[in-house]
Write a protein that holds these residues in place. Sequence first.
Motif, PDB file in Angstrom:
ATOM      1  N   MET A 348       0.848  -1.191   0.000  1.00 60.19           N
ATOM      2  CA  MET A 348       0.000   0.000   0.000  1.00 60.19           C
ATOM      3  C   MET A 348       0.888   1.248   0.000  1.00 60.19           C
ATOM      4  O   MET A 348       2.012   1.251   0.516  1.00 60.19           O
ATOM      5  CB  MET A 348      -0.895   0.021   1.226  1.00 60.19           C
ATOM      6  CG  MET A 348      -1.865  -1.143   1.330  1.00 60.19           C
ATOM      7  SD  MET A 348      -3.300  -0.904   0.289  1.00 60.19           S
ATOM      8  CE  MET A 348      -4.530  -0.566   1.536  1.00 60.19           C
ATOM      9  N   LEU A 349       0.353   2.330  -0.567  1.00 60.35           N
ATOM     10  CA  LEU A 349       1.076   3.595  -0.662  1.00 60.35           C
ATOM     11  C   LEU A 349       0.158   4.722  -0.223  1.00 60.35           C
ATOM     12  O   LEU A 349      -1.032   4.728  -0.554  1.00 60.35           O
ATOM     13  CB  LEU A 349       1.529   3.812  -2.106  1.00 60.35           C
ATOM     14  CG  LEU A 349       2.389   5.039  -2.404  1.00 60.35           C
ATOM     15  CD1 LEU A 349       3.808   4.829  -1.873  1.00 60.35           C
ATOM     16  CD2 LEU A 349       2.434   5.315  -3.905  1.00 60.35           C
ATOM     17  N   ASP A 362       0.125  -6.969   9.232  1.00 58.04           N
ATOM     18  CA  ASP A 362      -0.972  -7.918   9.023  1.00 58.04           C
ATOM     19  C   ASP A 362      -2.341  -7.248   9.112  1.00 58.04           C
ATOM     20  O   ASP A 362      -3.319  -7.736   8.538  1.00 58.04           O
ATOM     21  CB  ASP A 362      -0.876  -9.078  10.015  1.00 58.04           C
ATOM     22  CG  ASP A 362       0.236 -10.054   9.643  1.00 58.04           C
ATOM     23  OD1 ASP A 362       0.821  -9.907   8.557  1.00 58.04           O
ATOM     24  OD2 ASP A 362       0.530 -10.955  10.448  1.00 58.04           O
ATOM     25  N   PHE A 363      -2.461  -6.129   9.836  1.00 59.99           N
ATOM     26  CA  PHE A 363      -3.709  -5.377   9.844  1.00 59.99           C
ATOM     27  C   PHE A 363      -3.953  -4.722   8.486  1.00 59.99           C
ATOM     28  O   PHE A 363      -5.096  -4.556   8.062  1.00 59.99           O
ATOM     29  CB  PHE A 363      -3.691  -4.288  10.929  1.00 59.99           C
ATOM     30  CG  PHE A 363      -3.889  -4.798  12.321  1.00 59.99           C
ATOM     31  CD1 PHE A 363      -5.128  -5.222  12.757  1.00 59.99           C
ATOM     32  CD2 PHE A 363      -2.818  -4.842  13.208  1.00 59.99           C
ATOM     33  CE1 PHE A 363      -5.314  -5.683  14.054  1.00 59.99           C
ATOM     34  CE2 PHE A 363      -2.989  -5.311  14.504  1.00 59.99           C
ATOM     35  CZ  PHE A 363      -4.238  -5.732  14.929  1.00 59.99           C
ATOM     36  N   VAL A 364      -2.871  -4.326   7.824  1.00 62.29           N
ATOM     37  CA  VAL A 364      -2.975  -3.576   6.576  1.00 62.29           C
ATOM     38  C   VAL A 364      -3.132  -4.503   5.378  1.00 62.29           C
ATOM     39  O   VAL A 364      -3.976  -4.277   4.510  1.00 62.29           O
ATOM     40  CB  VAL A 364      -1.733  -2.676   6.385  1.00 62.29           C
ATOM     41  CG1 VAL A 364      -1.812  -1.907   5.063  1.00 62.29           C
ATOM     42  CG2 VAL A 364      -1.583  -1.714   7.553  1.00 62.29           C
ATOM     43  N   GLY A 365      -2.314  -5.546   5.325  1.00 63.24           N
ATOM     44  CA  GLY A 365      -2.245  -6.371   4.129  1.00 63.24           C
ATOM     45  C   GLY A 365      -3.010  -7.672   4.178  1.00 63.24           C
ATOM     46  O   GLY A 365      -3.151  -8.351   3.144  1.00 63.24           O
ATOM     47  N   ALA A 384      -1.904  -8.919   0.665  1.00 62.48           N
ATOM     48  CA  ALA A 384      -2.451 -10.132   0.053  1.00 62.48           C
ATOM     49  C   ALA A 384      -3.965 -10.055  -0.126  1.00 62.48           C
ATOM     50  O   ALA A 384      -4.518 -10.729  -0.986  1.00 62.48           O
ATOM     51  CB  ALA A 384      -2.097 -11.353   0.905  1.00 62.48           C
ATOM     52  N   ARG A 385      -4.653  -9.231   0.669  1.00 67.09           N
ATOM     53  CA  ARG A 385      -6.116  -9.231   0.670  1.00 67.09           C
ATOM     54  C   ARG A 385      -6.687  -8.610  -0.600  1.00 67.09           C
ATOM     55  O   ARG A 385      -5.953  -8.074  -1.438  1.00 67.09           O
ATOM     56  CB  ARG A 385      -6.640  -8.507   1.908  1.00 67.09           C
ATOM     57  CG  ARG A 385      -6.332  -7.026   1.997  1.00 67.09           C
ATOM     58  CD  ARG A 385      -6.698  -6.515   3.380  1.00 67.09           C
ATOM     59  NE  ARG A 385      -6.409  -5.105   3.592  1.00 67.09           N
ATOM     60  CZ  ARG A 385      -7.325  -4.148   3.545  1.00 67.09           C
ATOM     61  NH1 ARG A 385      -8.591  -4.443   3.256  1.00 67.09           N
ATOM     62  NH2 ARG A 385      -6.993  -2.896   3.787  1.00 67.09           N
TER      63      ARG A 385
END
Length: 475
Positions: A348-349, A362-365, A384-385
């Motif tokens: 993410m950017l 892990d909360f973000v991806g 990955a989500r």
Amino acid sequence: MFSAATYAERRKILCTRLTERGEKGLLLFPGHSASPMNYTNNTYPFRQDSSFLYFFGHDHEGLTGVIDLDAGESWYFDQGFSMDDIIWSGALATPEELAARCGAERYGAEKTLTHMVTEAKKSQRPIHILPVYRAETRMRLVQLLNCGIMEADKFVSTPLIEEVVKLRSVKSIEEVMEIEQALETSYAMYANALTATRPGASERQLASVLHSTLALAGSAPSFTPICTGRGQILHNHEYSHMLHSGDLLLIDSGAESENHYASDITRTFPVAGTFTGQQRDVYSIVLAAQEAAISQCAPDIPFIDCHMTAATTIASGLRDLGILKGSVESIVAAGAHALFFPHGLGHMLGLDVHDMEGLGEDFVGYDSTITRSEQFGLRGLRLARKLQQGFVVTIEPGCYFIPALMEQWEAEGTCKEFINFDTAKQFSEFGGIRIEDDIYITSDGHRVLGQQIPKTVAGIEGRMHACSQRMFQGR
């Protein structure tokens, strides 16, 4: 800063979402303080905490934001400034004016903040904070919360993390415009670097071109630039080598916009202006992998699928070169391709170059639908989500020939049924190639952000030839 209404709306949404989850109490957003390099008054360049920027906007030290979930209002706290501060650094607006600029309903001094937190603890009102990643912030929270150094972590709130991630993940049009502003600087950085790239130049010379371009644009790097002729070292920040004909130059760099949104671009160039046959073959594989992954980006597509598309393309290309063997499906399933593509496809950017990574990767991806793989290469995937409209992500596949890693795999027999190690050794001096762009997820697909920086073989060679011709004519 954005408008006061922008920050007020962000805080209102956060407050509403947390209240709907049954959360109560105070949300505490400590801003950053200045961080000394070697003595108190000689500090590193100041960079505000990104979540404070997102919800309160102000970009100087000594600030704290509070959202009172029970009262549904926001507080802006300023440590104030003395006459010495005015003499050395100039006067700031009053706390009242600064609160108005970020749309906060209330404002106060440090003693008011201390009293508010103390009273909340006495009455057992919950206090929510985000993960702490700076020592100075931890010490400030220790004083404010009157707790031990590691006890501050017990105030870290999972519901707060989750809702902040949801909000910051989806970029508004004005946020995308900020990223594109940063990408304008990136475009200039690469244009200037291409012009300066030639045999006999040093990595340090080209890194200085990147930094001077940033300075002239009034910008700052979104991360320490990578500028290296040894692209097989993924995060190589050493600029001590000369560049020679036949070398590849890998530059991975980014800028910040006026409001601190990041760009992140990677290009790999032939130093002499023309790819060798071997370089052209590998470069074409990486470019095909990037284009295939980009083409797949759309809402509801799991990012891990984009990664696997890139991995499959790289595996197929390396098999065609005789480096890998067997079926492409078996190669990728076994993870044999990761010897040459050992990292994830992208991330993410936003306000951070690895956006929100400080809140927990892990909360973000990842989410409840997908867990992190343990397979080498795949376990490094930061995102990955499923993609959503409004996400901004990077797509950056690479192919690297890392002698130490190849030697280890050969000695251990890792994936030996899929790797022709004798052929791979012919690439031991090759280095590495990575190509990266920033992608905005639209309602029906995607858009590559920023002006197009050359990345096809013909585009790169044509631009570098034109640059060398202009340089020759100028002599």
